[in-house]
Design a protein around this motif. Structure first.
Motif, PDB file in Angstrom:
ATOM      1  N   PRO A 281      -9.194  -4.296   9.023  1.00  0.00           N
ATOM      2  CA  PRO A 281      -9.109  -3.048   8.245  1.00  0.00           C
ATOM      3  C   PRO A 281      -7.831  -2.951   7.422  1.00  0.00           C
ATOM      4  O   PRO A 281      -7.858  -2.414   6.302  1.00  0.00           O
ATOM      5  CB  PRO A 281      -9.177  -1.951   9.314  1.00  0.00           C
ATOM      6  CG  PRO A 281      -8.829  -2.616  10.589  1.00  0.00           C
ATOM      7  CD  PRO A 281      -9.280  -4.019  10.473  1.00  0.00           C
ATOM      8  N   ILE A 282      -6.709  -3.463   7.935  1.00  0.00           N
ATOM      9  CA  ILE A 282      -5.456  -3.407   7.169  1.00  0.00           C
ATOM     10  C   ILE A 282      -5.595  -4.224   5.882  1.00  0.00           C
ATOM     11  O   ILE A 282      -5.223  -3.774   4.786  1.00  0.00           O
ATOM     12  CB  ILE A 282      -4.284  -3.923   8.022  1.00  0.00           C
ATOM     13  CG1 ILE A 282      -3.979  -2.953   9.158  1.00  0.00           C
ATOM     14  CG2 ILE A 282      -3.041  -4.117   7.149  1.00  0.00           C
ATOM     15  CD1 ILE A 282      -2.878  -3.417  10.082  1.00  0.00           C
ATOM     16  N   GLY A 283      -6.121  -5.435   5.992  1.00  0.00           N
ATOM     17  CA  GLY A 283      -6.279  -6.279   4.816  1.00  0.00           C
ATOM     18  C   GLY A 283      -7.257  -5.711   3.810  1.00  0.00           C
ATOM     19  O   GLY A 283      -7.021  -5.779   2.592  1.00  0.00           O
ATOM     20  N   LEU A 284      -8.369  -5.151   4.282  1.00  0.00           N
ATOM     21  CA  LEU A 284      -9.361  -4.578   3.373  1.00  0.00           C
ATOM     22  C   LEU A 284      -8.819  -3.349   2.654  1.00  0.00           C
ATOM     23  O   LEU A 284      -9.021  -3.189   1.438  1.00  0.00           O
ATOM     24  CB  LEU A 284     -10.629  -4.219   4.148  1.00  0.00           C
ATOM     25  CG  LEU A 284     -11.516  -5.380   4.591  1.00  0.00           C
ATOM     26  CD1 LEU A 284     -12.679  -4.870   5.420  1.00  0.00           C
ATOM     27  CD2 LEU A 284     -12.031  -6.176   3.390  1.00  0.00           C
ATOM     28  N   ILE A 285      -8.121  -2.486   3.374  1.00  0.00           N
ATOM     29  CA  ILE A 285      -7.556  -1.284   2.749  1.00  0.00           C
ATOM     30  C   ILE A 285      -6.515  -1.667   1.711  1.00  0.00           C
ATOM     31  O   ILE A 285      -6.474  -1.118   0.602  1.00  0.00           O
ATOM     32  CB  ILE A 285      -6.957  -0.352   3.816  1.00  0.00           C
ATOM     33  CG1 ILE A 285      -8.063   0.219   4.709  1.00  0.00           C
ATOM     34  CG2 ILE A 285      -6.181   0.784   3.165  1.00  0.00           C
ATOM     35  CD1 ILE A 285      -7.543   1.016   5.892  1.00  0.00           C
ATOM     36  N   ALA A 286      -5.648  -2.646   2.052  1.00  0.00           N
ATOM     37  CA  ALA A 286      -4.614  -3.072   1.112  1.00  0.00           C
ATOM     38  C   ALA A 286      -5.216  -3.700  -0.137  1.00  0.00           C
ATOM     39  O   ALA A 286      -4.662  -3.560  -1.240  1.00  0.00           O
ATOM     40  CB  ALA A 286      -3.668  -4.056   1.795  1.00  0.00           C
ATOM     41  N   ALA A 287      -6.344  -4.386  -0.007  1.00  0.00           N
ATOM     42  CA  ALA A 287      -6.967  -5.038  -1.156  1.00  0.00           C
ATOM     43  C   ALA A 287      -7.741  -4.060  -2.031  1.00  0.00           C
ATOM     44  O   ALA A 287      -7.806  -4.234  -3.260  1.00  0.00           O
ATOM     45  CB  ALA A 287      -7.900  -6.149  -0.676  1.00  0.00           C
TER      46      ALA A 287
ATOM     47  N   ALA B 137      -8.928  -9.355  -2.066  1.00  0.00           N
ATOM     48  CA  ALA B 137      -8.466  -8.943  -3.397  1.00  0.00           C
ATOM     49  C   ALA B 137      -9.251  -9.640  -4.493  1.00  0.00           C
ATOM     50  O   ALA B 137      -9.551  -9.038  -5.535  1.00  0.00           O
ATOM     51  CB  ALA B 137      -6.969  -9.243  -3.539  1.00  0.00           C
ATOM     52  N   GLU B 138      -9.574 -10.902  -4.284  1.00  0.00           N
ATOM     53  CA  GLU B 138     -10.369 -11.624  -5.288  1.00  0.00           C
ATOM     54  C   GLU B 138     -11.766 -11.021  -5.413  1.00  0.00           C
ATOM     55  O   GLU B 138     -12.287 -10.823  -6.516  1.00  0.00           O
ATOM     56  CB  GLU B 138     -10.447 -13.100  -4.902  1.00  0.00           C
ATOM     57  CG  GLU B 138     -11.102 -14.007  -5.932  1.00  0.00           C
ATOM     58  CD  GLU B 138     -12.621 -14.014  -5.851  1.00  0.00           C
ATOM     59  OE1 GLU B 138     -13.274 -14.177  -6.903  1.00  0.00           O
ATOM     60  OE2 GLU B 138     -13.143 -13.837  -4.726  1.00  0.00           O
ATOM     61  N   ALA B 139     -12.385 -10.703  -4.250  1.00  0.00           N
ATOM     62  CA  ALA B 139     -13.722 -10.115  -4.292  1.00  0.00           C
ATOM     63  C   ALA B 139     -13.686  -8.693  -4.851  1.00  0.00           C
ATOM     64  O   ALA B 139     -14.623  -8.256  -5.531  1.00  0.00           O
ATOM     65  CB  ALA B 139     -14.332 -10.128  -2.891  1.00  0.00           C
ATOM     66  N   ALA B 140     -12.601  -7.963  -4.567  1.00  0.00           N
ATOM     67  CA  ALA B 140     -12.506  -6.581  -5.034  1.00  0.00           C
ATOM     68  C   ALA B 140     -12.294  -6.477  -6.534  1.00  0.00           C
ATOM     69  O   ALA B 140     -12.513  -5.407  -7.122  1.00  0.00           O
ATOM     70  CB  ALA B 140     -11.368  -5.867  -4.305  1.00  0.00           C
TER      71      ALA B 140
END
Length: 267
Positions: A72-78, A140-143
């Motif tokens: 969740p930390i990585g997804l929110i940051a991205a 981040a690339e996918a976002a």
């Protein structure tokens, strides 16, 4: 087979260990002991059957706990467009990443005396920064794809974008990292147990067996060689298994490239 043997011994070994027999002379061979006796005269084979489960369960729990926090930390940051939130999430992890994992575990162990659950938490804590950075970089690339922007404009929920699309896009990357990370966690758990962190000095644990029996290596080598080989086989086999699974999943299906002959009547 490389990973199946140590994994089977770790998961099902305690069911077949039986009651402890009388202790014999330390570091002896024979006398009804398949692999001889250990440093206090216990049967090495029985210790092998009992010693794998703590290593495997602690490593699996630490890996799962690490991803449970890092994902969740990585997804929110991205996915966030707020720079301050990304800085708030990632900069403390960068500081924690600068501390070597084993050193972090030993520093905390000098203040507290962790058990098996505490060791799993410490190993998970040591793996969270690296895992979170990898999740953020992959997400981040996918976002940044147009599909995510289209979902934002359509008013889709964060869960639909973050988990439904971005999470599925980085699944293969996370699976590859999980295989490598589980190998590293197994080594870290075994090393911590070897140094006496999280386990008793005479516990039935493969890593503890290597540490406590190394004084009799040249007298009775099986008490050291067998648990060491099982740890190496488990970590190496797990890594190879993940690599093979990913290679199989990413390989395109082969189709017959020959053109089909169509028969028809000429009109």
């Amino acid at each position: 087979m490389i990973v199946a043997v140590p994994l089977a011994l770790a998961l099902f070994g305690p069911l077949f260990a039986g009651a402890p027999g009388p202790r014999a002379t330390s570091f002896t061979l024979g006398g009804g002991h398949w692999l001889g006796t250990d440093f206090v005269g216990r049967d090495v084979w029985r210790q092998i059957l009992l010693g794998g489960r703590p290593v495997v369960l602690t490593a699996l729990a630490a890996t799962a706990l690490g991803y449970l926090v890092a994902l969740p930390i990585g997804l929110i940051a991205a996915l966030t467009h707020r720079g301050w939130l990304e800085e708030l999430l990632m900069r403390p992890l960068d500081i924690l990443l600068a501390v070597p994992s084993l050193l972090l575990i030993l520093l905390v162990a000098t203040v507290f005396t962790p058990g098996a659950a505490g060791l799993a938490l410490l190993v998970a804590l040591a793996n969270i920064p690296d895992a979170a950075r990898l999740v953020r970089a992959a997400a981040a690339e996918a976002a940044s794809r147009p599909a995510v922007e289209a979902m934002r404009m359509q008013g889709e929920t964060w869960w639909r974008m973050g988990v439904g699309y971005v999470g599925r896009s980085i699944l293969r990357t996370l699976a590859a990292d999980a295989g490598i990370r589980l190998t590293g966690v197994l080594y870290l758990v075994a090393t911590a147990a070897f140094l006496g962190v999280g386990v008793a000095p005479d516990a039935a644990d493969w890593a503890v067996m290597v540490d406590r029996n190394r004084t009799g290596l040249f007298v009775q080598p099986w008490a050291v060689v067998v648990p060491a080989l099982l740890i190496v086989a488990l970590t190496t086999g797990g890594n190879l298994l993940f690599d093979a699974a990913l290679d199989r999943a990413g390989r395109p299906e082969t189709k017959d490239a020959r053109p089909e002959k169509k028969m028809g009547k000429r009109t």
